[in-house]
Design an enzyme around this catalytic site. Structure first.
Site, PDB file in Angstrom:
ATOM      1  N   GLY A 141       2.119   2.160   8.012  1.00 46.64           N
ATOM      2  CA  GLY A 141       0.981   1.447   8.592  1.00 46.64           C
ATOM      3  C   GLY A 141       0.688   1.723  10.048  1.00 46.64           C
ATOM      4  O   GLY A 141       0.111   0.878  10.731  1.00 46.64           O
ATOM      5  N   SER A 142       0.995   2.945  10.538  1.00 46.24           N
ATOM      6  CA  SER A 142       0.713   3.181  11.959  1.00 46.24           C
ATOM      7  C   SER A 142      -0.796   3.220  12.237  1.00 46.24           C
ATOM      8  O   SER A 142      -1.243   2.795  13.301  1.00 46.24           O
ATOM      9  CB  SER A 142       1.403   4.460  12.450  1.00 46.24           C
ATOM     10  N   ASN A 143      -1.598   3.689  11.287  1.00 40.82           N
ATOM     11  CA  ASN A 143      -3.053   3.650  11.493  1.00 40.82           C
ATOM     12  C   ASN A 143      -3.571   2.218  11.443  1.00 40.82           C
ATOM     13  O   ASN A 143      -4.475   1.855  12.203  1.00 40.82           O
ATOM     14  CB  ASN A 143      -3.768   4.517  10.447  1.00 40.82           C
TER      15      ASN A 143
ATOM     16  N   ARG B 126      -5.768   0.088 -14.108  1.00 38.62           N
ATOM     17  CA  ARG B 126      -6.337   0.243 -12.775  1.00 38.62           C
ATOM     18  C   ARG B 126      -7.389  -0.848 -12.532  1.00 38.62           C
ATOM     19  O   ARG B 126      -7.494  -1.413 -11.449  1.00 38.62           O
ATOM     20  CB  ARG B 126      -7.008   1.627 -12.723  1.00 38.62           C
TER      21      ARG B 126
ATOM     22  N   MET C 205      -2.197   4.597  -1.058  1.00 36.18           N
ATOM     23  CA  MET C 205      -1.947   5.712  -1.965  1.00 36.18           C
ATOM     24  C   MET C 205      -2.394   5.461  -3.406  1.00 36.18           C
ATOM     25  O   MET C 205      -1.680   5.803  -4.344  1.00 36.18           O
ATOM     26  CB  MET C 205      -0.449   6.059  -1.939  1.00 36.18           C
TER      27      MET C 205
ATOM     28  N   HIS D 215      -7.890  10.731   6.575  1.00 36.15           N
ATOM     29  CA  HIS D 215      -7.134  11.795   5.916  1.00 36.15           C
ATOM     30  C   HIS D 215      -6.653  12.779   6.980  1.00 36.15           C
ATOM     31  O   HIS D 215      -7.422  13.164   7.863  1.00 36.15           O
ATOM     32  CB  HIS D 215      -8.042  12.517   4.903  1.00 36.15           C
TER      33      HIS D 215
ATOM     34  N   ASP E 171     -10.402  12.333  -1.489  1.00 32.09           N
ATOM     35  CA  ASP E 171     -10.689  12.979  -0.200  1.00 32.09           C
ATOM     36  C   ASP E 171     -12.028  13.713  -0.187  1.00 32.09           C
ATOM     37  O   ASP E 171     -12.162  14.789   0.405  1.00 32.09           O
ATOM     38  CB  ASP E 171      -9.557  13.958   0.181  1.00 32.09           C
TER      39      ASP E 171
END
Ligand code: GRF
Length: 219
Positions: free
Chosen positions: A16-18, A69, A94, A113, A149
């Site tokens: 979780g650094s972002n 899902r 993810m 990304h 992406d």
């Protein structure tokens, strides 16, 4: 008169650094987004403990507890509704989203990304960049689409690839660019300066930087 801040939820799966860089940016009085929740699909995500320690509302929705899902996304949707999220920022999240979920958040769900898309989609982007021999690498913030992406590009930051780089050294250089790019991109979106037409992003009142990154640096 100050504009109301846009309630924003961050989805993580790991360290979780972002997410931290978004939370820290959002502390500024003039930042247009407010982080209303951090949600993880993995109970062990380290970022969840940090978000909790900052007094942010956190939630774990373990995807393994759901048969499909769609069932996982229904629970996620409920949580986002509860916190009244208007923007969703994926930060190392993810899981691929279904087309139906993506459609609901078409111009309100973004991702970061660690490559200059459309190059090097998927995992191991720094290994991919080194294998291709590119001299410039970087990161991209884009709208999320069902295809991995592949969404419309909002913002990118470039860094040099240096001789002798490993995936770790290049990854660290890209990550520190990510920590600057993501808050800037969320600022653009939350302040209403982004439109998306025909899957291309247009930015109103952009601050232009026409400097050139040479890699290697020219003498
Ligand atoms: C980042 O490199 C991000 O670009 C990618 O996954 C990584 C997550 O790192 N999507 P962190 O959890 O934000 O530290």
């Amino acid at each position: 008169m100050t504009q109301p801040k846009i309630p924003t939820a961050i989805l993580i799966s790991g360290r979780g650094s972002n997410m931290m860089s978004l939370v820290e940016a959002a502390r500024a009085a003039d930042y247009p987004a407010e982080i209303v929740a951090v949600i993880s699909n993995r109970p062990e995500a380290a970022g969840i403990a940090w978000a909790k320690s900052q007094g942010i509302s956190t939630r774990v929705i373990d995807h393994k507890a759901f048969k499909t899902r769609e069932a996982f996304e229904a629970e996620l949707d409920k949580a986002l509704h509860e916190v009244k999220a208007e923007i969703v920022a994926l930060a190392g999240f993810m899981r691929l989203m279904t087309p139906a979920f993506v459609a609901k958040w078409q111009t309100r769900m973004i991702n970061i990304h660690p490559s200059l898309l459309p190059n090097f989609k998927g995992l191991h982007t720094h290994e991919q960049a080194l294998a291709a021999g590119v001299k410039v690498a970087g990161c991209t913030v884009h709208f999320v689409r069902a295809e991995m992406d592949a969404g419309p590009i909002i913002a990118q930051a470039a860094v040099p690839v240096l001789s002798g780089d490993t995936a770790e050294t290049l990854g660290a250089r890209v990550l520190s660019a990510e920590h600057r790019l993501y808050p800037a991109a969320l600022r653009l979106l939350a302040s209403g300066r982004i439109t998306c037409k025909n899957e291309k992003v247009h930015i109103y009142q952009e601050a232009n930087d026409s400097s050139v990154l040479f890699s290697p640096k020219v003498e």
